[in-house]
Design an enzyme around this catalytic site. Structure first.
Site, PDB file in Angstrom:
ATOM      1  NE  ARG A   5       6.091   6.820   0.702  1.00  0.00           N
ATOM      2  CZ  ARG A   5       5.273   6.510   1.710  1.00  0.00           C
ATOM      3  NH1 ARG A   5       4.232   5.709   1.490  1.00  0.00           N
ATOM      4  NH2 ARG A   5       5.477   6.985   2.920  1.00  0.00           N
ATOM      5  N   GLY A  62      -5.023   8.075   6.715  1.00  0.00           N
ATOM      6  CA  GLY A  62      -4.046   9.106   7.036  1.00  0.00           C
ATOM      7  C   GLY A  62      -3.115   9.423   5.884  1.00  0.00           C
ATOM      8  NE  ARG A 117      -4.348   8.412  11.851  1.00  0.00           N
ATOM      9  CZ  ARG A 117      -4.276   7.535  10.858  1.00  0.00           C
ATOM     10  NH1 ARG A 117      -5.373   7.176  10.202  1.00  0.00           N
ATOM     11  NH2 ARG A 117      -3.119   7.007  10.509  1.00  0.00           N
ATOM     12  CG  ASP A 175       2.384   0.211  10.026  1.00  0.00           C
ATOM     13  OD1 ASP A 175       1.806   0.835  10.936  1.00  0.00           O
ATOM     14  OD2 ASP A 175       2.406   0.596   8.844  1.00  0.00           O
ATOM     15  CE  LYS A 186      -2.303   0.798   3.885  1.00  0.00           C
ATOM     16  NZ  LYS A 186      -2.039   2.102   4.547  1.00  0.00           N
ATOM     17  CB  SER A 187       3.927   2.138   1.865  1.00  0.00           C
ATOM     18  OG  SER A 187       3.380   1.911   3.137  1.00  0.00           O
ATOM     19  NE  ARG A 210      -2.551   0.319  14.294  1.00  0.00           N
ATOM     20  CZ  ARG A 210      -2.068   0.423  13.071  1.00  0.00           C
ATOM     21  NH1 ARG A 210      -0.757   0.519  12.880  1.00  0.00           N
ATOM     22  NH2 ARG A 210      -2.884   0.433  12.026  1.00  0.00           N
TER      23      ARG A 210
END
Length: 443
Positions: free
Chosen positions: A30, A99, A127, A322, A25-26, A353
């Site tokens: 990007r 986010g 956040r 994470d 996903k990261s 978390r």
């Protein structure tokens, strides 16, 4: 379909020693921003199907459809699009609780001609976002809070940003702030200079951003932690997104917890852009999981001999937050003493978390040593693992929390998790993959 509960039962007799991961996903998010800025139509292969990436992709398509391209927008483009909307009307974009999507879009829209109104879920109000908007406003961006909320809705009127300034952000601010600013820097008038810190949280994510920018021919230099990005645009290329190492943590956990002799995972690369690839080091050192890489897959295997049973598993998660949740649950299920540090940023994730896992573990009866940035268990009471029948837990609408709590099925006869569909945020097929190892129902 919305499922209210996931019920995970005893271990299944297993004949499928494979685990399919989502793509990163990261990296996907990007690349979508860089491709948009480059005004490219080239395909991104193996793009993530996570909710966050699909949301960002939809918003970028809507932005491209609605804006009026001119030679003043970014760098002169090969084509022009004409929008029928009025120049003074605001286009609304709802970022929900994403986010990365929100932070990247705030920076992007500050230099994108048009008027934009960003909304988000209530959780996003808590956040960190204001430092990013403050920096953008210092650069000349037209951003204002439009309602009674602390942040949202947020009005942005896109305009050229001069740039040229040296930006300094405290090391404990989200790496996404640096990434968001860095990605738009080639399209400011003078570029940007960003002062980085050796103590920057989640620094591997910044390294990922800069690597992708370089691949698309952004001009930059890095000297003495000062990043200088020139006002020269991208030349986008074909990309294939690699498998997600953050999600791979759950596959590693299953190998350790179920003592699997082998588990094949396609798409994992030994040389990865993702800092969370360090998970393989943690699992080999403390939990006995070895990794063998082949052409396009990794083979995981459990080896009791390689596990450091007598040592406290000491890990600093400052660069890889994470990974915290799956490593906590794995340690507990294996009765592995641990001392986990660098947890300051977890309060700002999709849920708190650290606070939530502490609350759930205290319900079970574990004796914890915790503060705002660390969590440790040095010894276990054997009775806590006796007669484990049913564990019921909330997911806190947090994808990684739900996935981590599911791992307790390795010691409980049944685990019930509320709101399991939240995993779609990053790993839409997680329950399908888990069902290879446990009896599972969604209702």
């Amino acid at each position: 379909m919305t499922h209210l509960f996931a019920t995970i039962g005893r271990r299944k007799p297993q004949d499928d020693f494979s685990f399919s991961l989502p793509s990163s996903k990261s990296i996907s998010n990007r690349l979508l921003i860089i491709r948009f800025l480059a005004d490219s139509e080239l395909k991104i292969s193996n793009l993530s199907s996570s909710d966050d990436t699909l949301l960002l992709k939809r918003h970028l398509a809507e932005i491209k459809r609605r804006i009026i391209l001119t030679k003043r927008r970014f760098i002169p483009t090969k084509r022009r699009m004409v929008s029928s909307i009025r120049r003074d009307s605001f286009v609304e974009l709802d970022c929900k609780n994403a986010g990365t999507t929100c932070r990247f879009l705030i920076a992007l829209l500050s230099i994108t001609y048009g008027k934009w109104l960003i909304r988000a879920d209530e959780r996003m109000e808590h956040r960190p976002l204001m430092p990013l908007t403050d920096v953008l406003k210092r650069l000349g961006a037209d951003i204002e809070i439009a309602g009674s909320g602390r942040i949202f809705p947020l009005k942005i009127s896109g305009k050229p940003l001069s740039g040229g300034d040296c930006i300094t952000l405290p090391a404990n601010y989200s790496s996404q702030f640096v990434s968001a600013l860095a990605m738009i820097a080639p399209y400011t008038q003078k570029g940007l200079s960003i002062s980085l810190s050796d103590a920057q949280v989640s620094k591997p994510y910044i390294d990922m951003t800069l690597s992708l920018m370089r691949d698309c021919e952004a001009e930059m230099s890095l000297s003495d932690n000062n990043l200088q990005i020139s006002p020269v645009g991208y030349k986008f290329k074909d990309f294939e997104v690699e498998a997600d190492w953050s999600a791979a943590a759950f596959a590693y956990a299953l190998v350790a917890l179920l003592k699997l002799p082998s588990l094949k995972i396609k798409g994992l690369r030994a040389k990865s852009l993702q800092g969370d690839a360090v998970v393989r080091v943690f699992f080999e050192q403390f939990f006995g999981v070895k990794t063998l890489f082949a052409d396009n897959y990794a083979l995981l295997s459990y080896s009791k001999a390689s596990r450091e049973n007598n040592n406290v598993a000491t890990i600093d998660f400052k660069s890889c937050p994470d990974l915290f949740l799956p490593l906590v649950v794995t340690a507990i299920c294996l009765r592995q003493p641990f001392e986990y540090k660098g947890l300051d940023t977890l309060v700002h994730k999709e849920s708190d978390r650290l606070g939530n896992i502490v609350a759930e573990l205290k319900k079970i009866g574990f004796k914890l040593h915790s503060d705002a940035s660390s969590l440790a268990i040095y010894e276990y009471e054997t009775s806590l693992f006796d007669n484990k029948k049913v564990l019921e837990t909330d997911s806190y609408n947090d994808h990684r929390f739900a996935m981590a709590m599911s791992l307790f099925a390795s010691v409980y006869e049944k685990v019930i998790i509320k709101n399991p569909d939240c995993v779609e945020k990053s790993f839409p097929n997680y329950w399908e993959e888990l069902s290879k190892f446990f009896y599972l129902s969604l209702s």
